[in-house]
Design a protein around this motif. Structure first.
Motif, PDB file in Angstrom:
ATOM      1  N   VAL A  98       0.799  -1.225   0.000  1.00  0.00           N
ATOM      2  CA  VAL A  98       0.000   0.000   0.000  1.00  0.00           C
ATOM      3  C   VAL A  98       0.831   1.274   0.000  1.00  0.00           C
ATOM      4  O   VAL A  98       0.336   2.342  -0.354  1.00  0.00           O
ATOM      5  N   ARG A 118      -1.741   9.942   4.681  1.00  0.00           N
ATOM      6  CA  ARG A 118      -2.748  10.861   5.228  1.00  0.00           C
ATOM      7  C   ARG A 118      -2.569  10.926   6.746  1.00  0.00           C
ATOM      8  O   ARG A 118      -2.693   9.913   7.437  1.00  0.00           O
ATOM      9  N   CYS A 121      -5.282   9.478   9.241  1.00  0.00           N
ATOM     10  CA  CYS A 121      -5.735   8.113   8.955  1.00  0.00           C
ATOM     11  C   CYS A 121      -5.664   7.249  10.213  1.00  0.00           C
ATOM     12  O   CYS A 121      -4.787   7.414  11.064  1.00  0.00           O
ATOM     13  N   ASN A 125      -7.858   1.132   8.623  1.00  0.00           N
ATOM     14  CA  ASN A 125      -8.093   1.450   7.219  1.00  0.00           C
ATOM     15  C   ASN A 125      -6.771   1.784   6.511  1.00  0.00           C
ATOM     16  O   ASN A 125      -6.653   2.807   5.848  1.00  0.00           O
ATOM     17  N   GLU A 127      -5.209   0.718   3.904  1.00  0.00           N
ATOM     18  CA  GLU A 127      -5.182   0.886   2.463  1.00  0.00           C
ATOM     19  C   GLU A 127      -5.653   2.271   2.039  1.00  0.00           C
ATOM     20  O   GLU A 127      -5.296   2.766   0.969  1.00  0.00           O
ATOM     21  N   GLU A 128      -6.464   2.906   2.893  1.00  0.00           N
ATOM     22  CA  GLU A 128      -6.964   4.236   2.574  1.00  0.00           C
ATOM     23  C   GLU A 128      -6.082   5.348   3.155  1.00  0.00           C
ATOM     24  O   GLU A 128      -6.408   6.529   3.030  1.00  0.00           O
ATOM     25  N   CYS A 129      -4.979   4.940   3.780  1.00  0.00           N
ATOM     26  CA  CYS A 129      -4.114   5.924   4.434  1.00  0.00           C
ATOM     27  C   CYS A 129      -3.126   6.576   3.467  1.00  0.00           C
ATOM     28  O   CYS A 129      -2.416   7.511   3.837  1.00  0.00           O
ATOM     29  N   THR A 131      -2.191   8.255  -0.410  1.00  0.00           N
ATOM     30  CA  THR A 131      -2.705   8.867  -1.635  1.00  0.00           C
ATOM     31  C   THR A 131      -1.943   8.320  -2.841  1.00  0.00           C
ATOM     32  O   THR A 131      -1.032   7.502  -2.695  1.00  0.00           O
ATOM     33  N   ASN A 132      -2.286   8.781  -4.031  1.00  0.00           N
ATOM     34  CA  ASN A 132      -1.580   8.375  -5.238  1.00  0.00           C
ATOM     35  C   ASN A 132      -0.358   9.241  -5.520  1.00  0.00           C
ATOM     36  O   ASN A 132       0.378   8.999  -6.491  1.00  0.00           O
TER      37      ASN A 132
END
Length: 579
Positions: A98, A118, A121, A125, A127-129, A131-132
């Motif tokens: 990730v 982030r 975060c 979670n 995987e959502e922490c 960005t691209n």
């Protein structure tokens, strides 16, 4: 007849200038060896004593493979990393997936980049922490510790834009090697074989201990430089010493054996690195192997052949009598009279220097050719040795297999070089090594798509290592036999100097493969192939007695050139030249 134990002075007055020369009665030491024995038990012990230096030498020369190994790594993510990178943990695999961009060209995660984190975060979670957006590693790196507890790379974070510093540290070592062989060969001819090789090993031990306590990379590179300077300066004198105290029929075996001992050295290194995975502990264990020379100092006499070449007849007689006595023999009273050579060789206080090899036309051609061969064999040999980490499989196993290949090559050389000659063995070894390097490069280039090709590339690289190791084993012998006694160690020192330029270039060429993957193997392959052709112009030395004087060597080269022309015109280039 002149007094054998003293120099005799001559003055030649021309144009109001006075040229003072010292002359001495010359001896054929091979005649003395007929009374001592070609290879008695005492000579065998002396050869073991001086060849032992190849064990710590071999360890130090490929030490950077383990001391400065580059394990897998990724960016350190401060918010999620509570411990260092350990491959086996699922947590690390999750963080790697990730947080680290995937490079489609190398088919690997790019450990020099990370996705932005982030700050608000929460861990469930993960995987959502991220960005691209990508950036360089903000907080440094974490390394895989499954194989190495610590290396210079991991301790000082020498990856990504700092990777070149590891290469510079390797280059510093090989610069030390470069100056070491210059000093070793020349000082060995000036002051004797044993003084240089023993003092060199003692100082290598001292700096080896210091290296293990290096507080920073600069100190590490500096101490590695001095390890090389002193350790490698022992090489030319030890080799020359060994072939000078044995008979003609043992020269091939003894000359090739030095490569076997070196291979044993870095095979042992694989075991040491498995046991001591902290680079400081590993460096200490390597240094201890040179401590033996604090004891050997008292048991190795000077080479009587060298003493005779310097006019020190009384001491040469004493040591020769000791050699014979230890072998259960006694030299006959008239053997020294039988060994006298009619012509006299000028020596005095004019010590040999590298440029003396270029003053005579035939010796100049031989010198340039053999120096090029030394350069290429070292470039390819160390390139393949230091590059084991980029091949498929485990570093330690690959290094061990490389040592097995070296020993196998030495066995092959011992069984063939006296039958087929030095020149064809060197030529075939270069040609086979060049072809293997190129094919291995092709396989490794496409191994990301076909994994099995990686192991084919490994096998071809090991075949190339076997071939060039055979050349390296022969080229010491070959060079020693090509040049006369008065400049033999100097010639080997010059060849070794050229070899060290090749070894110095190896880390740089290896580093280029991180940008141009095919470049490294192509360079090794092309140079090896060219050397395989140029060495065919050298004279064959199989079954030819060692020359003593410069004039004798020049006559040998002249006669050999005529024979090479006849062989070339009849297509019999590989015919062994007999005297």
């Amino acid at each position: 007849m002149k007094n054998n134990d003293e120099y005799e002075m001559e003055s030649n007055c021309t144009d109001n200038s006075v040229e003072t020369k010292r002359k001495y009665t010359n001896y054929d030491f091979d005649v003395i060896l007929s009374g001592i024995g070609s290879m008695g038990k005492y000579q065998f012990l002396l050869v073991l004593a001086v060849y032992y230096i190849s064990i710590p030498s071999g360890m130090n020369q490929v030490g950077s493979v383990f001391l400065s190994a580059i394990p897998d790594y990724r960016c350190y993510i401060q918010e999620v990393d509570n411990e260092l990178f350990v491959n086996q943990t699922n947590w690390n695999e999750t963080v790697l997936e990730v947080s680290t961009p995937f490079d489609s060209n190398t088919k690997k995660h790019d450990g020099c980049k990370q996705y932005s984190y982030r700050t608000n975060c929460t861990m469930p979670n993960l995987e959502e922490c991220f960005t691209n957006e990508t950036s360089s590693c903000i907080n440094g790196h974490v390394f895989d510790k499954s194989s190495y507890e610590s290396t210079t790379t991991t301790e000082w974070d020498l990856v990504c834009d700092q990777l070149y510093l590891t290469t510079l540290a390797s280059v510093a070592y090989f610069i030390g090697v470069f100056f070491g062989v210059i000093l070793g060969g020349n000082l060995g001819d000036r002051f004797g074989r044993t003084r240089v090789l023993i003092i060199g090993q003692i100082f290598a031990f001292i700096f080896g201990i210091g290296c293990a306590f290096s507080p920073n990379l600069a100190t590490f590179a500096a101490t590695r430089f001095f390890i090389a300077l002193f350790c490698i300066s022992s090489g030319p004198p030890s080799f020359v010493y060994a072939i000078e105290i044995v008979g003609n029929e043992w020269r091939s075996f003894i000359g090739v054996s030095i490569q076997t001992v070196s291979a044993i050295g870095y095979m042992i290194l694989s075991g040491l690195s498995y046991n001591w995975r902290n680079w400081r502990h590993l460096q200490l264990s390597i240094a201890m192997f040179s401590a033996v020379y604090f004891i050997i100092w008292f048991f190795v006499p000077e080479s009587p052949r060298w003493l005779l070449s310097r006019g020190q007849v009384r001491k040469a007689k004493m040591i020769s009598n000791k050699l014979a006595e230890k072998n259960g023999r006694k030299l006959s009273p008239d053997i020294w009279e039988k060994a006298v050579i009619d012509n006299e060789d000028e020596v005095g206080k004019i010590y040999p220097h590298p440029f003396i090899l270029l003053k005579r036309p035939y010796m100049r051609r031989v010198t340039i050719n053999i120096v090029f061969c030394w350069f290429v064999v070292s470039l390819v040999y160390y390139g393949l040795s230091l590059n084991v980490g980029s091949l498929a499989g485990d570093d330690r196993v690959n290094n061990l297999l490389g040592g097995v290949c070296e020993i196998a090559s030495c066995v092959i050389v011992i069984l063939t070089m006296d039958r087929f000659g030095r020149r064809p063995i060197v030529s075939i070894g270069f040609l086979l090594g060049g072809i293997s390097c190129i094919l291995s490069t092709v396989c490794n280039y496409f191994s990301s798509d076909i994994k099995e090709l990686g192991y084919v590339g490994l096998a071809l690289a090991l075949l190339g290592k076997l071939a060039v190791s055979g050349v390296f084993a022969v080229i010491y012998n070959y060079t020693a036999e090509l040049f006369p006694t008065v400049v033999r160690a100097t010639a080997i020192g010059c060849g070794s100097m050229a070899a060290r330029i090749g070894s110095l270039m190896s880390p740089v060429i290896i580093m280029i493969q991180y940008h141009v993957p095919w470049f490294t193997g192509a360079v090794f392959g092309i140079f090896s192939f060219i050397a395989g052709l140029t060495c065919l112009l050298l004279p064959e030395t199989n079954n030819v007695p060692l020359t003593t004087t410069l004039d004798g060597a020049e006559n040998f080269y002249s006669n050999a050139k005529k024979k090479i022309k006849r062989e070339s015109s009849t297509g019999e280039v590989f015919i062994t030249q007999k005297s």
